[in-house]
Design an enzyme around this catalytic site. Sequence first.
Site, PDB file in Angstrom:
ATOM      1  N   LYS A  66       0.863  -1.444  -0.065  1.00  0.00           N
ATOM      2  CA  LYS A  66      -0.049   0.002  -0.113  1.00  0.00           C
ATOM      3  C   LYS A  66       0.867   1.172   0.055  1.00  0.00           C
ATOM      4  CE  LYS A  66      -4.022  -2.039   2.191  1.00  0.00           C
ATOM      5  NZ  LYS A  66      -5.037  -1.851   3.186  1.00  0.00           N
ATOM      6  N   ASP A 102     -10.063   2.409   2.714  1.00  0.00           N
ATOM      7  CA  ASP A 102     -10.068   1.701   3.856  1.00  0.00           C
ATOM      8  C   ASP A 102     -10.798   2.339   4.986  1.00  0.00           C
ATOM      9  OD1 ASP A 102      -8.800  -0.727   3.012  1.00  0.00           O
ATOM     10  OD2 ASP A 102      -6.882   0.274   3.293  1.00  0.00           O
TER      11      ASP A 102
END
Length: 266
Positions: A66, A102
């Site tokens: 990420k 997220d």
Amino acid sequence: MTDRYAVFGHPIAHSKSPQIHAAFARQTGQDMTYEAILAPLDGFAECVAQFMAADGRGANVTVPFKEEAYKLAQRLSPRAQRAGAVNTLSFDADGILGDNTDGAGLVADLTRNLHQTLGGKRILLLGAGGAARGVIEPLLDQQPAAFVIANRTVSRAQELADLFGHGITACSFEAADTPFDIVINATAASLAGELPPLSPRIFTDNTLAYDMMYGRDTPFLSFARTNGASATSDGLGMLIEQAAEAFFVWRGERPETAAVIAALRS
Ligand code: ATR
């Protein structure tokens, strides 16, 4: 032509994302495929480039890429910028756009699926790594009354508190020992089957204990239950909600998640 999407990770075989996006595509009638791609630990950027060259339209990014995806993106959404990490890539004529869904996924799970009101509540976030950082801003947007970040390494929690401001308190696990309405475990402890040294006093018969990990009962959730938390949840709903948000980013259509959550739970 069928549009191609994928999730990149290492490992990736366990990923539920292909199943989730296949369900979303069926439900919304979108013509797309979604596959899981194992990127070599030292070959994430090359893997993404190959996928783009093969007409890939977008991708999700999971552990451990990420932060690398954040650096790879040529443009960043404001929420990806603040999260310092990217879990959703979109490819177009202008290159790579990085986004992060997220935090929106966690807030959607807490508010829509678990029926929590976050405004005015006391929230304790455990952990100060990438997973924690990604959810801070969307949680703060809900205007909790108190927001405490507890971490094994207090200086990392303090760095996040300084970065996000808004009167966040940083402390050790042991120092967080007053009641909270919502306790969110964003540490990697559950992955190792470990329990951070938490005070049982953080839980009351009004506390929701939430573990961002999914798929098994964690020491954190069982400790919360034993010590009187009124509700516990793993992170499966967050996984599906972040996927729904990514699907919306790519396709402009927001899928229904309840049936997909129920299907994956069973
Ligand atoms: P992630 O992207 O999963 O957040 P990370 O950036 O490596 O990964 O962060 C891991 C987090 O889990 C950190 O908050 C880490 O604490 P430290 O900052 O002190 O390293 C926490 N963590 C990892 N293992 C842990 C354990 N066994 N008990 C408590 N916290 C743990």
